[in-house]
Every structure is written in structure tokens, then in C-alpha cells.
Design an enzyme around this catalytic site. Structure first.
Site, mmCIF file in Angstrom:
data_model
loop_
_atom_site.group_PDB
_atom_site.id
_atom_site.type_symbol
_atom_site.label_atom_id
_atom_site.label_comp_id
_atom_site.label_asym_id
_atom_site.label_seq_id
_atom_site.Cartn_x
_atom_site.Cartn_y
_atom_site.Cartn_z
ATOM 1 N N LYS A 74 -12.423 -9.765 9.197
ATOM 2 C CA LYS A 74 -13.313 -9.086 9.737
ATOM 3 C C LYS A 74 -14.190 -9.577 9.216
ATOM 4 O O LYS A 74 -14.907 -10.050 7.864
ATOM 5 C CB LYS A 74 -12.361 -7.307 8.294
ATOM 6 C CG LYS A 74 -11.485 -6.932 8.826
ATOM 7 C CD LYS A 74 -11.086 -5.802 8.101
ATOM 8 C CE LYS A 74 -10.198 -5.031 8.487
ATOM 9 N NZ LYS A 74 -10.087 -4.007 7.290
ATOM 10 N N GLY B 97 -5.858 -5.917 2.001
ATOM 11 C CA GLY B 97 -4.281 -5.700 2.970
ATOM 12 C C GLY B 97 -3.416 -6.822 3.156
ATOM 13 O O GLY B 97 -2.587 -6.977 2.487
ATOM 14 N N ARG C 294 0.791 -1.857 -0.129
ATOM 15 C CA ARG C 294 0.275 -0.283 -0.040
ATOM 16 C C ARG C 294 0.873 1.231 -0.142
ATOM 17 O O ARG C 294 0.685 2.381 -0.694
ATOM 18 C CB ARG C 294 -0.783 0.190 1.101
ATOM 19 C CG ARG C 294 -1.955 -1.090 0.895
ATOM 20 C CD ARG C 294 -2.994 -0.886 2.082
ATOM 21 N NE ARG C 294 -4.353 -1.240 1.934
ATOM 22 C CZ ARG C 294 -5.344 -1.477 2.717
ATOM 23 N NH1 ARG C 294 -5.291 -1.242 3.876
ATOM 24 N NH2 ARG C 294 -6.845 -2.670 2.635
ATOM 25 N N GLY D 55 -12.388 -4.708 1.471
ATOM 26 C CA GLY D 55 -13.389 -4.769 1.415
ATOM 27 C C GLY D 55 -13.915 -3.847 0.173
ATOM 28 O O GLY D 55 -15.371 -3.650 -0.078
HETATM 29 N N1 LIG Z 1 -9.306 -18.866 11.069
HETATM 30 C C1 LIG Z 1 -8.290 -17.720 11.028
HETATM 31 N N2 LIG Z 1 -8.072 -17.624 12.875
HETATM 32 C C2 LIG Z 1 -7.799 -16.492 13.020
HETATM 33 N N3 LIG Z 1 -7.357 -15.295 12.242
HETATM 34 C C3 LIG Z 1 -7.159 -15.326 10.766
HETATM 35 C C4 LIG Z 1 -7.670 -16.953 9.835
HETATM 36 N N4 LIG Z 1 -7.571 -17.031 8.630
HETATM 37 C C5 LIG Z 1 -7.429 -15.784 8.192
HETATM 38 N N5 LIG Z 1 -7.860 -15.168 10.195
HETATM 39 C C6 LIG Z 1 -6.746 -13.768 9.458
HETATM 40 O O1 LIG Z 1 -7.181 -13.029 9.066
HETATM 41 C C7 LIG Z 1 -5.871 -11.362 9.018
HETATM 42 C C8 LIG Z 1 -6.436 -11.104 7.736
HETATM 43 O O2 LIG Z 1 -7.912 -10.139 7.835
HETATM 44 P P1 LIG Z 1 -8.656 -9.404 6.453
HETATM 45 O O3 LIG Z 1 -10.340 -9.547 6.657
HETATM 46 O O4 LIG Z 1 -8.424 -8.096 7.005
HETATM 47 O O5 LIG Z 1 -8.383 -9.244 4.800
HETATM 48 P P2 LIG Z 1 -7.813 -8.205 4.004
HETATM 49 O O6 LIG Z 1 -7.222 -9.280 2.849
HETATM 50 O O7 LIG Z 1 -7.316 -6.852 5.013
HETATM 51 O O8 LIG Z 1 -8.901 -7.270 3.877
HETATM 52 P P3 LIG Z 1 -8.872 -6.079 3.974
HETATM 53 O O9 LIG Z 1 -8.716 -5.174 2.932
HETATM 54 O O10 LIG Z 1 -10.681 -5.547 3.778
HETATM 55 O O11 LIG Z 1 -8.423 -5.346 5.502
HETATM 56 C C9 LIG Z 1 -5.521 -12.358 8.376
HETATM 57 O O12 LIG Z 1 -4.532 -11.196 10.007
HETATM 58 C C10 LIG Z 1 -5.205 -13.670 8.665
HETATM 59 O O13 LIG Z 1 -4.004 -14.019 9.757
HETATM 60 O O1 LIG Z 2 -7.710 -2.649 5.066
HETATM 61 C C1 LIG Z 2 -9.158 -1.617 4.839
HETATM 62 O O2 LIG Z 2 -10.012 -2.719 3.767
HETATM 63 C C2 LIG Z 2 -9.397 -0.244 4.704
HETATM 64 O O3 LIG Z 2 -8.237 0.117 5.537
HETATM 65 C C3 LIG Z 2 -10.597 -0.127 5.746
HETATM 66 O O4 LIG Z 2 -10.193 -0.546 7.175
HETATM 67 P P1 LIG Z 2 -11.604 -0.654 7.706
HETATM 68 O O5 LIG Z 2 -12.337 -1.461 7.921
HETATM 69 O O6 LIG Z 2 -10.924 -0.072 9.503
HETATM 70 O O7 LIG Z 2 -12.511 0.498 7.193
#
Ligand SMILES: Nc1ncnc2c1ncn2[C@@H]1O[C@H](COP(=O)(O)OP(=O)(O)OP(=O)(O)O)[C@@H](O)[C@H]1O
Ligand SMILES: O=C(O)[C@H](O)COP(=O)(O)O
Length: 398
Positions: A198, A355, A37, A378
Site C-alpha cells: 500500500k 494484516g 484478525r 496503517g
Molecule cells: N517487492 C514487492 N513486490 C510486490 N509485492 C510486495 C513486495 N513487497 C511486499 N509486497 C506485498 O505487500 C503485501 C503487504 O502489504 P500491506 O501494505 O498490505 O501490509 P499490511 O501488513 O497488510 O498492512 P495493512 O494492515 O496496513 O494493510 C504482501 O501481500 C506482499 O506480498
Molecule cells: O488492512 C488494513 O490495514 C485495514 O483493514 C484497512 O484497510 P484499507 O487500507 O483498505 O482501508
């Protein structure tokens, strides 16, 4: 992109330009663990600085709920940001008021200043107009380069655009162009893969997504929540139990929309959330009371491999397991490998975003093989639903 002003439309020389960035980057042991990012944002900042602007960077970081704390301070990303832009970035201890103003007044045109986490103020997420005006008072122009936060109608992503001439940054521009090119008319069947941590904040969008895609494969905490909603005991796994009703409603919507929901068949479970923790593979309904499902198991990988063979387009947000700690990266690595291989062979269009997802795909060594990787998670999914993202809508030419 005629709908928006871009940096080309702004005269930035000698001006103070507020840039909304998304510095919500993955961290491990207090250090930035994936700089994607930041690296993608850097060209906007250096271009503005070279054109003679004072560049003021605004961002959220994490989800602090009780005001300022060291863990969620943007100081944690200052060094990585300085490295990416090739100059020392100054820091302001607050994103509004005297401290912010002093930090900005303290630098010359051509400099870059990072202000403290916008979410240290509750008014940010409320999109409070007075707070947005306080932010706007710090600069002459507003550039939004945070496509990945554009699904949030917050003061620094949406509100401030009402009070200053606004334009899209280079990353925002590139994301919208690339996603439109890749996914405006996706070839069917379309499969979505959604994992990650999330849950509550992504459930709403899944209800719409199942109407747009032919298959939805779930992993991570999201899958645990759906299995729990089906009556499966998920032990100590990451799961938002109070979301069970919503998960059940999404399952109904998916059925009505002929979207096939693919839930894990098995898991790798452990009693401790740490690298190398003792683990075992169990069927999805075999998780012990004190165990956590930390990854999908080999049967799930095989099952998803077969199902995804039939897809022409794959969109992916959220790792299938806790990929940061080995061996719980295996499921994500294997499925990412399958998607990458089919993409390279020319049979599949694959777009992933998020991310941690970017970080997980880099860890799997397949980052270059996907058709496109967005920095947004998201926001990418909401864009895919066809939603008008507030942060993007606010930039449209009036
Ligand atoms: N079964 C699980 N138990 C605990 N943590 C998990 C599990 N599966 C995935 N994760 C955690 O989910 C996190 C990533 O989730 P997240 O929803 O933030 O994805 P993202 O790609 O960062 O999406 P966004 O950009 O929307 O935040 C990682 O840190 C990972 O360790
Ligand atoms: O990591 C993301 O998807 C963005 O930075 C938005 O973060 P948020 O889900 O905490 O609003």
C-alpha cells in the site's frame, strides 16, 4: 480506559448489537491464509452472543471500486469466522436495507450474523450520513472492534457512532492499552521499518513519521517508489510512479528532521510473480527492464542488521518482500529474525502491526518473540504519529 464506554457499559441482553470488525484478512487461493484478525475479534462476538445479544458483524474486505464482486465478498471469510466463534454464522447479502434486515430478523438472540462488504457501497468511504443512518437503523447499539480500520473516517467506522450508543470492543480496548503501554514514551533511537504494497495510502503518514523516528527503513513497493523518485530504474517492480514528487518531499522532510532514511542496497529480482521463479540478486540500480524486485537482497539484510543494532525501539509495518511466495520471503524472515533475537535478549522493544505483517512474522516463526504485535497496520502507524483516529475519536464519551 475511562475515555470510552466499553461492552461493560452496555446492556446488550435482547438487543441487536452492530459490531464493526476488521475482517480484511490475508487470502491465498481463495482461503484465509492468516486468521489472527478473526481470532482476536472472536472474544468480543462470543461475549456479546453469550450475554443474549443478536450480534451483527460489519466489515470491509479489500478495496472494491465497482460495487459487488465475488473476490471481495465477505462470504470468503464466513467459514473461518464460524470456526473462530465456535458456532455457525449466518450471512446477509447486503450490509443495509431489506436483505440485511431479513438476515438479522432470521436469527435468534445469541446468534451471529455477518453482513456483506460495506465497501460494496460507494457511500461507505464517503462517510455518507444517510448511509450511516441506514446502517444504524439495523441495530440498537454499536460496538467498534476494528482498531485496524479506525484511521478511516467511513460510515461504518465513524458515521454510525453518531446515531447509536457506542462502545469499544475488547480488541479495540486491548490494542489501545497495549500500544499505549509499549510506545507512549519510546526509548530512542527509534527505527521504523515500512514495507508492503500500500503505497499512496501510506505516503502521507510517512511524512509525519519521519519527524517522530530516528531511522526509517523502507522495503517492498514503498522502497521501489522512493528509489524511482531518486532516478533509479525499477524495471517492472511494484512502484507508484505518480507518487515520486511526494516521495521526494518526504526525503527532504526526513533530512530536515535528522531522520536517517535507509533504502535497499540490493534486491532479489525475478521476471515472474510466482513461487520458485528464476531469480537473481542485483544491486539496487541493477534491475532489468522486465524484472521485478520481489525481495530485498543479502547486502540489504546485512546493512539493516547493522543499523537496527543501534536502535532501542523498532516499529514495523509491511513485509520487505513478497513473503507469500518463496524464496522471496528470505529478506523479511532474516530481518524479523534479527529483531526478534535482540528483543529476546532484552536490548530492544519491538512492535509490529498489519494484516500481512502479522502473517509474515508468523511465517518467519518470530510472532511470539516481538514485544507486541498489533492487528493494525496503517492505523497503528497513524496512531504512532499521534493522530486522533476517527474511529476511536467517535467512541469518546460525549
Ligand atoms: N517487492 C514487492 N513486490 C510486490 N509485492 C510486495 C513486495 N513487497 C511486499 N509486497 C506485498 O505487500 C503485501 C503487504 O502489504 P500491506 O501494505 O498490505 O501490509 P499490511 O501488513 O497488510 O498492512 P495493512 O494492515 O496496513 O494493510 C504482501 O501481500 C506482499 O506480498
Ligand atoms: O488492512 C488494513 O490495514 C485495514 O483493514 C484497512 O484497510 P484499507 O487500507 O483498505 O482501508
Amino acid at each position: 480506559m475511562t475515555e470510552f464506554n466499553t461492552i461493560d457499559d452496555l446492556d446488550v441482553n435482547g438487543k441487536t448489537v452492530l459490531v464493526r470488525a476488521d475482517l480484511n484478512v490475508p487470502m491465498q487461493d481463495g482461503k484465509v491464509s492468516d486468521t489472527t484478525r478473526i481470532d482476536r475479534l472472536a472474544p468480543t462476538l462470543t461475549e456479546l452472543a453469550k450475554k443474549g445479544a443478536k450480534v451483527v458483524v460489519l466489515s470491509h474486505f479489500g478495496r472494491p471500486k465497482n460495487g459487488p464482486d465475488a473476490k471481495n465478498s465477505l462470504r470468503n471469510v464466513l467459514d473461518a469466522l464460524s470456526a473462530a466463534v465456535g458456532q455457525t454464522v449466518a450471512f446477509g447479502e447486503d450490509c443495509v436495507g431489506d436483505k440485511a434486515k431479513a438476515a438479522i430478523d432470521g436469527v435468534q438472540p445469541g446468534a451471529i450474523v455477518l453482513l456483506e462488504n460495506t465497501r460494496f457501497h460507494a457511500e461507505e468511504e464517503k462517510n455518507d450520513p444517510a448511509f450511516a443512518k441506514q446502517i444504524a437503523a439495523l441495530g440498537d447499539l454499536y460496538v467498534n472492534d476494528a482498531f485496524s480500520a479506525a484511521h478511516r473516517a467511513h460510515a461504518s467506522t465513524e458515521g454510525v457512532a453518531q446515531y447509536l450508543p457506542a462502545a469499544a470492543g475488547r480488541l479495540m480496548q486491548a490494542e489501545l492499552e497495549a500500544l499505549t503501554k509499549a510506545l507512549e514514551k519510546p526509548e530512542r533511537p527509534v527505527a521504523a521499518v515500512v514495507g508492503g504494497a500500500k503505497i499512496s495510502t501510506k505516503l502521507d503518514l510517512l511524512g509525519n513519521l519521519v519527524k517522530k523516528v530516528d531511522m526509517l527503513a523502507l522495503g517492498g513497493g514503498m522502497a521501489n517508489t522512493f528509489l524511482y523518485a531518486q532516478g533509479v530504474d525499477v524495471g517492472a517492480s511494484l512502484c507508484e510512479k505518480d507518487m515520486a514528487d511526494q516521495a521526494r518531499a518526504i526525503m527532504e522532510t526526513a533530512k530536515a528532521a535528522n531522520c536517517e532514511l535507509l533504502l535497499p542496497k540490493d534486491f532479489i529480482v525475478a521476471k515472474e510473480f510466482k513461487a520458485g521463479a528464476a531469480n537473481r540478486a542485483v544491486p539496487a540500480d541493477g534491475i532489468g527492464a522486465d524484472e521485478m524486485a520481489l525481495d530485498v537482497g543479502p547486502k540489504t539484510v546485512e546493512f539493516l542488521g547493522l543499523k537496527l543494532q543501534g536502535a532501542k525501539t523498532v516499529v514495523w509495518n509491511g513485509p520487505l518482500g513478497a513473503f507469500e511466495i518463496q524464496p522471496f520471503d528470505a529478506g523479511t524472515n532474516a530481518v524479523a529474525g534479527l529483531v526478534a533475537e535482540r528483543t529476546s535478549e532484552g536490548g530492544l522493544l519491538s512492535v509490529a502491526g498489519g494484516g500481512d505483517t502479522v502473517s509474515a512474522l508468523a511465517h518467519a516463526g518470530v510472532e511470539e518473540k516481538f514485544t507486541y504485535i498489533s492487528a493494525a497496520g496503517g492505523a497503528f502507524l497513524e496512531w504512532l504519529e499521534g493522530k486522533d483516529l476517527p474511529g476511536v475519536a467517535a467512541l469518546k464519551k460525549k
